[in-house]
Design an enzyme around this catalytic site. Sequence first.
Site, PDB file in Angstrom:
ATOM      1  N   ASP A   1       0.825  -1.208   0.000  1.00 27.73           N
ATOM      2  CA  ASP A   1       0.000   0.000   0.000  1.00 27.73           C
ATOM      3  C   ASP A   1       0.862   1.263   0.000  1.00 27.73           C
ATOM      4  OD1 ASP A   1      -2.370   1.371  -0.062  1.00 27.73           O
ATOM      5  OD2 ASP A   1      -2.767   1.209   2.089  1.00 27.73           O
TER       6      ASP A   1
ATOM      7  N   ASN B   1     -10.717  -2.311  -6.043  1.00 30.16           N
ATOM      8  CA  ASN B   1      -9.892  -1.344  -6.768  1.00 30.16           C
ATOM      9  C   ASN B   1     -10.502  -0.900  -8.105  1.00 30.16           C
ATOM     10  OD1 ASN B   1      -6.759  -2.746  -5.544  1.00 30.16           O
ATOM     11  ND2 ASN B   1      -7.836  -0.920  -4.838  1.00 30.16           N
TER      12      ASN B   1
HETATM   13  C1  IPE Z   1      -5.385  -2.758  -0.632  1.00 30.86           C
HETATM   14  O1  IPE Z   1      -5.016  -1.417  -0.772  1.00 30.86           O
HETATM   15  C2  IPE Z   1      -5.379  -3.441  -1.966  1.00 30.86           C
HETATM   16  C3  IPE Z   1      -4.073  -3.661  -2.563  1.00 30.86           C
HETATM   17  C4  IPE Z   1      -2.916  -3.421  -1.997  1.00 30.86           C
HETATM   18  C5  IPE Z   1      -4.090  -4.226  -3.875  1.00 30.86           C
HETATM   19  P1  IPE Z   1      -6.100  -0.271  -0.948  1.00 30.86           P
HETATM   20  O2  IPE Z   1      -5.351   1.007  -0.971  1.00 30.86           O
HETATM   21  O3  IPE Z   1      -6.958  -0.561  -2.107  1.00 30.86           O
HETATM   22  O4  IPE Z   1      -6.969  -0.432   0.377  1.00 30.86           O
HETATM   23  P2  IPE Z   1      -7.816   0.638   1.215  1.00 30.86           P
HETATM   24  O5  IPE Z   1      -8.743   1.311   0.242  1.00 30.86           O
HETATM   25  O6  IPE Z   1      -6.826   1.585   1.812  1.00 30.86           O
HETATM   26  O7  IPE Z   1      -8.515  -0.180   2.247  1.00 30.86           O
HETATM   27  C1  IPE Z   2      -1.199   0.374  -3.531  1.00 26.35           C
HETATM   28  O1  IPE Z   2      -1.022   1.757  -3.493  1.00 26.35           O
HETATM   29  C2  IPE Z   2      -1.410  -0.151  -4.940  1.00 26.35           C
HETATM   30  C3  IPE Z   2      -2.761  -0.676  -5.182  1.00 26.35           C
HETATM   31  C4  IPE Z   2      -3.742  -0.698  -4.324  1.00 26.35           C
HETATM   32  C5  IPE Z   2      -3.026  -1.210  -6.505  1.00 26.35           C
HETATM   33  P1  IPE Z   2      -2.268   2.750  -3.530  1.00 26.35           P
HETATM   34  O2  IPE Z   2      -2.587   3.047  -4.960  1.00 26.35           O
HETATM   35  O3  IPE Z   2      -3.383   2.235  -2.724  1.00 26.35           O
HETATM   36  O4  IPE Z   2      -1.629   4.050  -2.857  1.00 26.35           O
HETATM   37  P2  IPE Z   2      -2.350   5.017  -1.807  1.00 26.35           P
HETATM   38  O5  IPE Z   2      -2.843   4.132  -0.696  1.00 26.35           O
HETATM   39  O6  IPE Z   2      -3.455   5.720  -2.523  1.00 26.35           O
HETATM   40  O7  IPE Z   2      -1.258   5.916  -1.367  1.00 26.35           O
HETATM   41 MG    MG Z   3      -3.999   2.440  -0.790  1.00 30.20          MG
END
Ligand code: IPE
Ligand code: IPE
Ligand code: MG
Length: 258
Positions: free
Chosen positions: A31, A79
């Site tokens: 994340d 996502n």
């Molecule tokens: C969790 O991260 C999913 C992945 C790492 C693929 P998200 O960024 O989507 O999760 P939330 O929205 O913070 O719970």
């Molecule tokens: C994790 O990073 C990647 C995926 C969930 C695909 P994020 O895209 O969730 O990054 P933040 O949480 O918005 O910083």
């Molecule tokens: Mg995230």
Amino acid sequence: MAAAADFSSNGLPADVVAIARSVRHVAIIMDGNGRWARARGLKRIQGHEHGVESVRAVTRHAARLGLAQLTLFAFSTENWKRPRTEVRTLMRLLKRYLIDERGELMQNRVRLTSIGRIAGLPKDVRRALRDTEALTAGNPGMVLCLALNYGARQELADAARRLALDALAGRVRVDALDDDALEAELARRLYQPEMPPLDLLIRTAGEKRLSNFLLWQMSYGEFHCCDMGWPEFREEDLEEALRDYARRTRTFGGLVRR
Ligand code: IPE
Ligand code: IPE
Ligand code: MG
């Protein structure tokens, strides 16, 4: 030469090697790519691109340490709520990763597998995934499992549906199963029935949520959370997580034996 005893013959820290070989399954919620990029004046997409570097470094290191299975949360069923351009970029990066990493996976003897509603992914991603899975299927080293279009509730619902269909077709007598057998029948219908329970789940970027990841498998796993964004996570951070894990006492509802 004072520190020589702390390293195994391949230059890896001996204590971490011992921990890595004692665990069956580590997973990572990768994340913070977007926040990492924004903090540097970059676009979210560049955060995802840098995140791929972390995947490469961590996978290679985990394989060298002798870990049996590493599961990475790469794309959740939730996502899809993101802007279409970001989803498209993530799919493009995923496909490129699946193709470009083939040499690296073969070299490290890694077997690539996946969990999730794979049929819901774009066709070209599915093909790249299938080909890389087939290419690496005979590798004897670490299992690298990518969670793609994955949601834990969906996994459990899919398993329940399959069990119900098998019951309807007369293949299982659900009413005759004892509690342990019922659990085993459900577990056999998860996306990857042979997947070991989680020992350790790492989440980056300071969040302390499961975000619909591996609910069943995480029932007794240990959490390790760290503040850095995923694009910063490297070999030494994996080592730190494993050392943190080794300091935990796991009793699974029982008592510590003295
Ligand atoms: C969790 O991260 C999913 C992945 C790492 C693929 P998200 O960024 O989507 O999760 P939330 O929205 O913070 O719970
Ligand atoms: C994790 O990073 C990647 C995926 C969930 C695909 P994020 O895209 O969730 O990054 P933040 O949480 O918005 O910083
Ligand atoms: Mg995230």
